[in-house]
Write a protein that holds these residues in place. Structure first.
Motif, mmCIF file in Angstrom:
data_model
loop_
_atom_site.group_PDB
_atom_site.id
_atom_site.type_symbol
_atom_site.label_atom_id
_atom_site.label_comp_id
_atom_site.label_asym_id
_atom_site.label_seq_id
_atom_site.Cartn_x
_atom_site.Cartn_y
_atom_site.Cartn_z
ATOM 1 N N PHE A 217 0.829 -1.208 0.000
ATOM 2 C CA PHE A 217 0.000 0.000 0.000
ATOM 3 C C PHE A 217 0.865 1.260 0.000
ATOM 4 C CE2 PHE A 217 -2.113 3.445 2.217
ATOM 5 C CZ PHE A 217 -3.350 3.508 1.585
ATOM 6 N N LEU A 218 1.863 1.284 0.872
ATOM 7 C CA LEU A 218 2.721 2.464 0.967
ATOM 8 C C LEU A 218 3.554 2.646 -0.301
ATOM 9 C CD1 LEU A 218 3.916 2.104 4.678
ATOM 10 C CD2 LEU A 218 2.228 3.723 3.766
ATOM 11 N N ALA A 219 4.085 1.554 -0.846
ATOM 12 C CA ALA A 219 4.894 1.653 -2.064
ATOM 13 C C ALA A 219 4.041 2.110 -3.245
ATOM 14 C CB ALA A 219 5.537 0.297 -2.366
ATOM 15 N N ASN A 220 2.874 1.541 -3.394
ATOM 16 C CA ASN A 220 1.982 1.922 -4.492
ATOM 17 C C ASN A 220 1.555 3.380 -4.361
ATOM 18 O OD1 ASN A 220 0.228 0.559 -6.797
ATOM 19 N ND2 ASN A 220 -1.127 1.955 -5.701
ATOM 20 N N LEU A 221 1.223 3.774 -3.136
ATOM 21 C CA LEU A 221 0.789 5.150 -2.884
ATOM 22 C C LEU A 221 1.906 6.133 -3.221
ATOM 23 C CD1 LEU A 221 -1.481 6.964 -1.699
ATOM 24 C CD2 LEU A 221 -0.358 6.700 0.531
ATOM 25 N N TRP A 222 3.122 5.823 -2.805
ATOM 26 C CA TRP A 222 4.242 6.743 -3.048
ATOM 27 C C TRP A 222 4.551 6.862 -4.541
ATOM 28 C CZ3 TRP A 222 9.231 5.992 -5.059
ATOM 29 C CH2 TRP A 222 10.049 7.125 -4.960
ATOM 30 N N LEU A 223 4.575 5.731 -5.229
ATOM 31 C CA LEU A 223 4.909 5.754 -6.654
ATOM 32 C C LEU A 223 3.832 6.461 -7.477
ATOM 33 C CD1 LEU A 223 6.373 2.166 -6.985
ATOM 34 C CD2 LEU A 223 7.630 4.295 -7.314
ATOM 35 N N VAL A 224 2.573 6.277 -7.095
ATOM 36 C CA VAL A 224 1.489 6.986 -7.782
ATOM 37 C C VAL A 224 1.597 8.482 -7.514
ATOM 38 C CG1 VAL A 224 -1.015 7.362 -7.809
ATOM 39 C CG2 VAL A 224 -0.096 5.031 -7.850
ATOM 40 N N HIS A 225 1.801 8.845 -6.246
ATOM 41 C CA HIS A 225 1.901 10.260 -5.880
ATOM 42 C C HIS A 225 3.104 10.925 -6.538
ATOM 43 C CE1 HIS A 225 1.289 13.834 -3.447
ATOM 44 N NE2 HIS A 225 2.572 13.813 -3.123
ATOM 45 N N ALA A 226 4.183 10.161 -6.706
ATOM 46 C CA ALA A 226 5.399 10.712 -7.304
ATOM 47 C C ALA A 226 5.322 10.752 -8.832
ATOM 48 C CB ALA A 226 6.608 9.894 -6.873
ATOM 49 N N GLY A 227 4.252 10.210 -9.395
ATOM 50 C CA GLY A 227 4.104 10.199 -10.847
ATOM 51 C C GLY A 227 4.980 9.186 -11.549
ATOM 52 N N LEU A 228 5.410 8.156 -10.820
ATOM 53 C CA LEU A 228 6.316 7.164 -11.389
ATOM 54 C C LEU A 228 5.616 5.865 -11.773
ATOM 55 C CD1 LEU A 228 9.265 7.562 -8.842
ATOM 56 C CD2 LEU A 228 9.093 8.580 -11.117
ATOM 57 N N SER A 229 4.336 5.735 -11.429
ATOM 58 C CA SER A 229 3.659 4.443 -11.574
ATOM 59 C C SER A 229 3.482 4.011 -13.025
ATOM 60 C CB SER A 229 2.293 4.491 -10.890
ATOM 61 O OG SER A 229 1.454 5.462 -11.498
ATOM 62 N N THR A 230 3.544 4.946 -13.957
ATOM 63 C CA THR A 230 3.379 4.593 -15.371
ATOM 64 C C THR A 230 4.708 4.477 -16.107
ATOM 65 O OG1 THR A 230 3.089 6.932 -15.949
ATOM 66 C CG2 THR A 230 1.091 5.660 -15.499
ATOM 67 N N ASP A 231 5.811 4.643 -15.389
ATOM 68 C CA ASP A 231 7.118 4.521 -16.031
ATOM 69 C C ASP A 231 7.349 3.085 -16.488
ATOM 70 O OD1 ASP A 231 7.449 7.139 -15.468
ATOM 71 O OD2 ASP A 231 9.212 6.907 -14.185
ATOM 72 N N TYR A 232 8.142 2.942 -17.546
ATOM 73 C CA TYR A 232 8.405 1.632 -18.125
ATOM 74 C C TYR A 232 9.072 0.715 -17.103
ATOM 75 C CZ TYR A 232 7.596 4.462 -22.259
ATOM 76 O OH TYR A 232 7.050 5.328 -23.178
ATOM 77 N N GLY A 233 8.530 -0.448 -16.928
ATOM 78 C CA GLY A 233 9.059 -1.405 -15.965
ATOM 79 C C GLY A 233 8.364 -1.286 -14.630
ATOM 80 N N ILE A 234 8.215 -0.056 -14.128
ATOM 81 C CA ILE A 234 7.543 0.142 -12.851
ATOM 82 C C ILE A 234 6.070 -0.227 -12.972
ATOM 83 C CG2 ILE A 234 6.848 1.854 -11.119
ATOM 84 C CD1 ILE A 234 9.431 3.328 -11.618
ATOM 85 N N SER A 235 5.453 0.127 -14.090
ATOM 86 C CA SER A 235 4.034 -0.192 -14.268
ATOM 87 C C SER A 235 3.817 -1.704 -14.257
ATOM 88 C CB SER A 235 3.522 0.403 -15.582
ATOM 89 O OG SER A 235 4.184 -0.162 -16.700
ATOM 90 N N LEU A 236 4.737 -2.458 -14.859
ATOM 91 C CA LEU A 236 4.622 -3.912 -14.868
ATOM 92 C C LEU A 236 4.742 -4.468 -13.454
ATOM 93 C CD1 LEU A 236 4.449 -6.522 -16.580
ATOM 94 C CD2 LEU A 236 6.958 -6.487 -16.686
#
Length: 349
Positions: A217-236
């Protein structure tokens, strides 16, 4: 790595799979309802944060669960396979395409003329239309999985993962969504035994599961908030992690016998998916015109509720009537005799 050799018994599947399907379908409906309501009202609301948090995993979880039981039908004769996994979805796609288009046609004609409206309708047969793209993609995924059985699974998996990571943006829904989503469907098929064993393990290790869910939950929340969740590899990575989280949450809910309504939604996920569009649009327009609710978050929550509940009510109303064809494929559209009635629906059926 080898293809799955077995799958979960039906009784075990009822225990948690429907919860996972219920979570996924509600998140999908919430996304469509929230974004369209915010667009109608002109600004975002409190539910927008939930939609963004779920963005990395709501569709991956949906497709991974759909792929879990492919092993049950992948080796059947072609006639049976095409009936169960292709014609089944073609029937519902075409039927609900016609229904949706009947409501949208006047607006399309007004904006693009009769020829433009007709072109949009015909295009929907080679590229999925609106919210029905999931129903369109499922038989494509089933066929792709069957046709690649002679290829070593590790190669298919790596190619599918590479397609998800690659910056593919053709503006054709069929191509783009296949590239982005097939890896999750194929993983549900390929790793079904391990997913089911992991779900069984989760039952007796609640403390570890809760700790893992908190970290996710914390990792997903941070990556979404940081705008990194759609980056290549991270999204997978987030897609797989979120799908695993949905499975774990579903196991815990089933273990505790909580939220039976959520399980019912999962049992009827295809009903909700097919029919949520119309009540969503009607409720959204009514709220926008009457201004009864001005807060976009609360409005989106109401639109989501109506979009989920109304199809279930409609399904209940048409059962056993001449209109049951809306959610039940008639015998004349079967290539082989229909299977006996079950109390629940198998995933993606």
């Amino acid at each position: 790595m080898s293809a799955p050799e077995c799958a979960m018994p039906q009784s075990q599947r009822i225990d948690w799979v429907d919860y996972a399907k219920g979570i996924s379908i509600i998140l999908v409906v919430m996304m469509h309802s929230t974004l369209s309501t915010e667009d109608a009202l002109g600004h975002a609301g409190w539910l927008h944060g939930v939609v963004e948090f779920a963005r990395p995993f709501r569709i991956p979880a949906f497709f991974m669960i759909a792929g879990l039981f492919v092993a049950h039908t992948i080796d059947r004769d072609w006639r049976t396979f095409l009936d169960r996994k292709v014609l089944h979805f073609v029937y519902f796609y075409v039927l609900w395409l016609i229904i949706q288009f009947a409501f949208r046609a006047p607006f399309l004609v007004a904006d693009h003329g009769a020829l433009g409206a007709l072109q949009a309708f015909l295009t929907a047969f080679i590229d999925p239309y609106g919210t029905l793209w999931f129903i369109y993609l499922l038989p494509v995924f089933f066929l792709a999985t069957r046709l690649t059985r002679s290829i070593p699974p590790v190669i298919v998996f790596l190619v599918a993962a590479a397609l998800e990571i690659a910056p593919i943006d053709t503006h054709w829904t069929l191509i783009d969504e296949f590239a982005s989503r097939f890896v999750y469907f194929y993983s549900g098929y390929l790793f079904s035994v391990y997913i089911l064993r992991g779900a069984a393990w989760s039952r007796s290790h609640m403390a570890l599961v809760l700790a893992g869910l908190a970290a996710w939950f914390l990792a997903n929340l941070w990556l979404v908030h940081a705008g990194l969740s759609t980056d290549y590899g991270i999204s997978l990575a987030l897609g797989f992690a979120g799908a695993a989280a949905v499975v774990a949450i579903s196991v815990l809910l089933a273990r505790s016998h909580l939220l039976e309504g959520l399980r019912y939604c999962g049992q009827n996920s295809i009903v909700i998916y097919l029919a949520f569009f119309l009540p969503m649009v009607i409720t959204r327009i009514a709220l926008a015109k009457t201004h009864v609710i001005t807060d976009p978050g609360t409005a989106a929550a109401l639109v989501t509720t109506m979009a989920v509940v109304t199809p279930l009510i409609l399904h209940w109303m048409v059962r056993g009537t001449m209109f049951k064809f809306l959610f039940e494929r008639p015998a004349r559209f079967h290539l082989v005799p229909a299977k006996p009635k079950k109390t629940t629906l198998l995933p993606a059926e």
